[in-house]
Scaffold this motif. Structure first.
Motif, PDB file in Angstrom:
ATOM      1  N   ALA A 144       0.877  -1.056  -0.140  1.00  0.00           N
ATOM      2  CA  ALA A 144       0.190   0.053  -0.084  1.00  0.00           C
ATOM      3  C   ALA A 144       0.910   1.190   0.433  1.00  0.00           C
ATOM      4  CB  ALA A 144      -1.343   0.217   1.057  1.00  0.00           C
ATOM      5  N   GLN A 145       1.816   1.113   0.718  1.00  0.00           N
ATOM      6  CA  GLN A 145       3.081   2.394   1.158  1.00  0.00           C
ATOM      7  C   GLN A 145       3.583   2.962  -0.780  1.00  0.00           C
ATOM      8  OE1 GLN A 145       2.443  -0.506   3.090  1.00  0.00           O
ATOM      9  NE2 GLN A 145       2.414   1.045   4.998  1.00  0.00           N
ATOM     10  N   ILE A 146       3.568   1.407  -1.139  1.00  0.00           N
ATOM     11  CA  ILE A 146       4.383   1.578  -2.117  1.00  0.00           C
ATOM     12  C   ILE A 146       3.317   2.307  -3.373  1.00  0.00           C
ATOM     13  CG2 ILE A 146       5.100  -0.549  -4.255  1.00  0.00           C
ATOM     14  CD1 ILE A 146       6.037  -1.841  -2.332  1.00  0.00           C
ATOM     15  N   LEU A 147       2.484   1.913  -3.486  1.00  0.00           N
ATOM     16  CA  LEU A 147       1.183   2.266  -4.461  1.00  0.00           C
ATOM     17  C   LEU A 147       1.200   3.927  -3.962  1.00  0.00           C
ATOM     18  CD1 LEU A 147      -1.589  -0.234  -5.312  1.00  0.00           C
ATOM     19  CD2 LEU A 147      -1.944   2.795  -5.282  1.00  0.00           C
ATOM     20  N   ALA A 178     -22.400  -7.107  -7.485  1.00  0.00           N
ATOM     21  CA  ALA A 178     -23.496  -7.356  -8.498  1.00  0.00           C
ATOM     22  C   ALA A 178     -23.743  -6.131  -8.668  1.00  0.00           C
ATOM     23  CB  ALA A 178     -24.733  -7.533  -7.756  1.00  0.00           C
ATOM     24  N   GLY A 179     -24.143  -5.911 -10.499  1.00  0.00           N
ATOM     25  CA  GLY A 179     -24.520  -4.914 -11.207  1.00  0.00           C
ATOM     26  C   GLY A 179     -23.431  -3.802 -11.336  1.00  0.00           C
ATOM     27  N   LYS A 180     -21.648  -4.274 -10.770  1.00  0.00           N
ATOM     28  CA  LYS A 180     -20.496  -3.086 -10.762  1.00  0.00           C
ATOM     29  C   LYS A 180     -19.683  -3.982 -11.144  1.00  0.00           C
ATOM     30  CE  LYS A 180     -20.047  -0.414  -7.357  1.00  0.00           C
ATOM     31  NZ  LYS A 180     -19.426   0.731  -6.044  1.00  0.00           N
ATOM     32  N   ARG A 181     -18.713  -2.978 -11.913  1.00  0.00           N
ATOM     33  CA  ARG A 181     -17.992  -3.343 -12.835  1.00  0.00           C
ATOM     34  C   ARG A 181     -16.350  -3.470 -11.542  1.00  0.00           C
ATOM     35  NH1 ARG A 181     -15.139  -4.289 -17.588  1.00  0.00           N
ATOM     36  NH2 ARG A 181     -14.252  -2.095 -17.381  1.00  0.00           N
ATOM     37  N   PHE A 182     -16.607  -2.337 -10.790  1.00  0.00           N
ATOM     38  CA  PHE A 182     -15.518  -1.643  -9.989  1.00  0.00           C
ATOM     39  C   PHE A 182     -16.474  -1.255  -8.203  1.00  0.00           C
ATOM     40  CE2 PHE A 182     -14.907   0.025 -14.244  1.00  0.00           C
ATOM     41  CZ  PHE A 182     -13.697  -1.029 -14.457  1.00  0.00           C
ATOM     42  N   LEU A 183     -15.094  -1.805  -8.016  1.00  0.00           N
ATOM     43  CA  LEU A 183     -15.576  -2.005  -6.228  1.00  0.00           C
ATOM     44  C   LEU A 183     -15.218  -0.786  -6.523  1.00  0.00           C
ATOM     45  CD1 LEU A 183     -12.750  -3.921  -4.096  1.00  0.00           C
ATOM     46  CD2 LEU A 183     -15.165  -4.378  -4.947  1.00  0.00           C
ATOM     47  N   VAL A 184     -14.966   0.444  -6.805  1.00  0.00           N
ATOM     48  CA  VAL A 184     -15.594   2.088  -6.135  1.00  0.00           C
ATOM     49  C   VAL A 184     -15.392   3.301  -7.690  1.00  0.00           C
ATOM     50  CG1 VAL A 184     -13.892   3.514  -5.238  1.00  0.00           C
ATOM     51  CG2 VAL A 184     -13.874   1.817  -4.011  1.00  0.00           C
ATOM     52  N   GLY A 185     -16.775   3.708  -7.330  1.00  0.00           N
ATOM     53  CA  GLY A 185     -16.439   4.473  -8.337  1.00  0.00           C
ATOM     54  C   GLY A 185     -16.824   3.813 -10.064  1.00  0.00           C
ATOM     55  N   ASP A 186     -16.475   4.640 -11.134  1.00  0.00           N
ATOM     56  CA  ASP A 186     -16.416   3.945 -12.263  1.00  0.00           C
ATOM     57  C   ASP A 186     -15.612   3.822 -12.977  1.00  0.00           C
ATOM     58  OD1 ASP A 186     -16.241   6.299 -12.630  1.00  0.00           O
ATOM     59  OD2 ASP A 186     -18.190   7.078 -13.852  1.00  0.00           O
ATOM     60  N   GLN A 187     -14.275   3.346 -12.469  1.00  0.00           N
ATOM     61  CA  GLN A 187     -12.400   3.031 -13.156  1.00  0.00           C
ATOM     62  C   GLN A 187     -12.219   2.357 -12.231  1.00  0.00           C
ATOM     63  OE1 GLN A 187     -10.602   7.008 -13.195  1.00  0.00           O
ATOM     64  NE2 GLN A 187     -11.912   7.362 -14.876  1.00  0.00           N
ATOM     65  N   PHE A 188     -11.585   1.564 -12.995  1.00  0.00           N
ATOM     66  CA  PHE A 188     -10.347   0.807 -12.288  1.00  0.00           C
ATOM     67  C   PHE A 188      -9.254   1.488 -10.753  1.00  0.00           C
ATOM     68  CE2 PHE A 188      -6.456  -1.779 -12.151  1.00  0.00           C
ATOM     69  CZ  PHE A 188      -6.668  -2.889 -11.537  1.00  0.00           C
ATOM     70  N   SER A 189      -9.512   1.196  -9.571  1.00  0.00           N
ATOM     71  CA  SER A 189      -8.973   1.793  -8.661  1.00  0.00           C
ATOM     72  C   SER A 189      -7.713   0.750  -8.496  1.00  0.00           C
ATOM     73  CB  SER A 189      -9.983   2.541  -8.036  1.00  0.00           C
ATOM     74  OG  SER A 189     -10.127   1.959  -6.988  1.00  0.00           O
ATOM     75  N   ARG A 190      -6.845   0.994  -7.592  1.00  0.00           N
ATOM     76  CA  ARG A 190      -5.998   0.398  -6.684  1.00  0.00           C
ATOM     77  C   ARG A 190      -7.399  -0.170  -5.677  1.00  0.00           C
ATOM     78  NH1 ARG A 190      -3.095   4.937  -3.079  1.00  0.00           N
ATOM     79  NH2 ARG A 190      -2.566   2.904  -1.301  1.00  0.00           N
ATOM     80  N   ALA A 191      -8.485  -0.503  -5.510  1.00  0.00           N
ATOM     81  CA  ALA A 191      -9.169  -1.754  -4.583  1.00  0.00           C
ATOM     82  C   ALA A 191      -9.712  -2.523  -5.075  1.00  0.00           C
ATOM     83  CB  ALA A 191     -10.500  -0.394  -4.407  1.00  0.00           C
ATOM     84  N   ASP A 192      -9.671  -2.177  -6.922  1.00  0.00           N
ATOM     85  CA  ASP A 192      -9.640  -3.564  -7.291  1.00  0.00           C
ATOM     86  C   ASP A 192      -8.823  -4.338  -7.932  1.00  0.00           C
ATOM     87  OD1 ASP A 192     -12.420  -2.522  -8.800  1.00  0.00           O
ATOM     88  OD2 ASP A 192     -11.426  -0.601  -9.643  1.00  0.00           O
TER      89      ASP A 192
END
Ligand SMILES: N[C@@H](CCC(=O)N[C@@H](CS)C(=O)NCC(=O)O)C(=O)O
Length: 246
Positions: A64-67, A177-191
């Motif tokens: 996470a620190q590296i990210l 369910a019905g979502k492509r990404f965990l947060v917002g509408d873009q690929f992020s550190r969460a995904d």
């Protein structure tokens, strides 16, 4: 050039490899041997764990620190959302999957894998230097005992880890369910974090035959039961779409 100190088999190290590839940053790797890694990490950083990167003399430890560091130093292709509320949400997801998927899956997997010498050496020596195999023929029992002690692996902790792992997977399925990404509408550190930490389990790109030959029975059985679950298909889809080096 960035140097990554890693265990090749480690899913936390996969998080950092993906991070570097996603941002298109060239890097070289130093594959370490579990146990012997302490000599190297002890000289570099306060804790013993990998991943660690060294970038122009700057040492950063922890995926996470590296990210955080890479998003600050190399802002192109960010993995942290620009909106502060979404950034906090993504970091919270990352903390959750680090603990509830990364650590629990590892403990539960090791409980079954470490007693099976052949299975354990298969992954512990992946990418290791040539002397890894002859050396581990002698020191493996000691390394195994240290790992068990360090992570507190026993029947009770393994059962508790499995329960937490499955609860986290339920939560992923609900959110996806019905979502492509965990947060917002873009690929992020969460995904990226969730998929990298699940990659040894979902094993994108590896055949079932290969998996069957390397996974301990109980892990194989649970995996088989999960193959049609949304999280499982999602990890494979994210790997297909976002894991290619730039
Ligand atoms: N929170 C850390 C966890 C890293 C971690 O647990 N790494 C393991 C390999 S999966 C490790 O290096 N274990 C040996 C040790 O801690 O000495 C991160 O995200 O980098």
């Amino acid at each position: 050039m960035i140097t990554l100190y890693q265990f090749k088999f480690s899913h936390f190290c996969e998080k950092t490899r993906w991070n570097l590839d996603y941002k298109g940053l060239p890097f070289s790797v130093r594959n370490l041997l579990p146990g012997l890694h302490l000599k190297v990490t002890g000289k570099l950083a306060p804790q013993s764990s990998v991943p660690i990167i060294v970038d122009n003399g700057q040492i950063v430890q922890g995926s996470a620190q590296i990210l955080n560091y890479l998003d600050e130093q190399y802002p192109e292709y960010p993995l942290t959302p620009g909106d502060p509320a979404l950034a906090e949400e993504a970091r919270a997801w990352e903390r959750f999957v680090d603990e509830e998927i990364g650590s629990t899956l590892r403990l539960w997997f090791y409980y079954y894998a470490l007693p099976d010498r052949k299975c354990a050496l298969n992954f512990l020596l992946d990418g290791a230097p040539w002397y890894g195999r002859p050396l581990f023929a002698v020191i493996y029992p000691k390394v195994r005992a240290k790992m068990i002690d360090f992570m507190g692996i026993n029947a009770e902790t393994a059962a508790a880890a499995k329960e937490r792992f499955e609860t986290a997977l339920d939560r992923l399925d609900e959110v996806l369910a019905g979502k492509r990404f965990l947060v917002g509408d873009q690929f992020s550190r969460a995904d990226l974090a969730a998929c990298a930490l699940l990659s040894p389990y979902c094993a994108p790109g590896r055949s079932n035959r290969e998996i069957d030959s390397v996974f301990p029975g109980p892990v194989r059985e649970l995996r088989e039961a999960h193959r049609e679950r949304p999280f499982f298909k999602w990890v494979n889809a994210m790997y297909g779409e976002y894991r290619n080096p730039r």
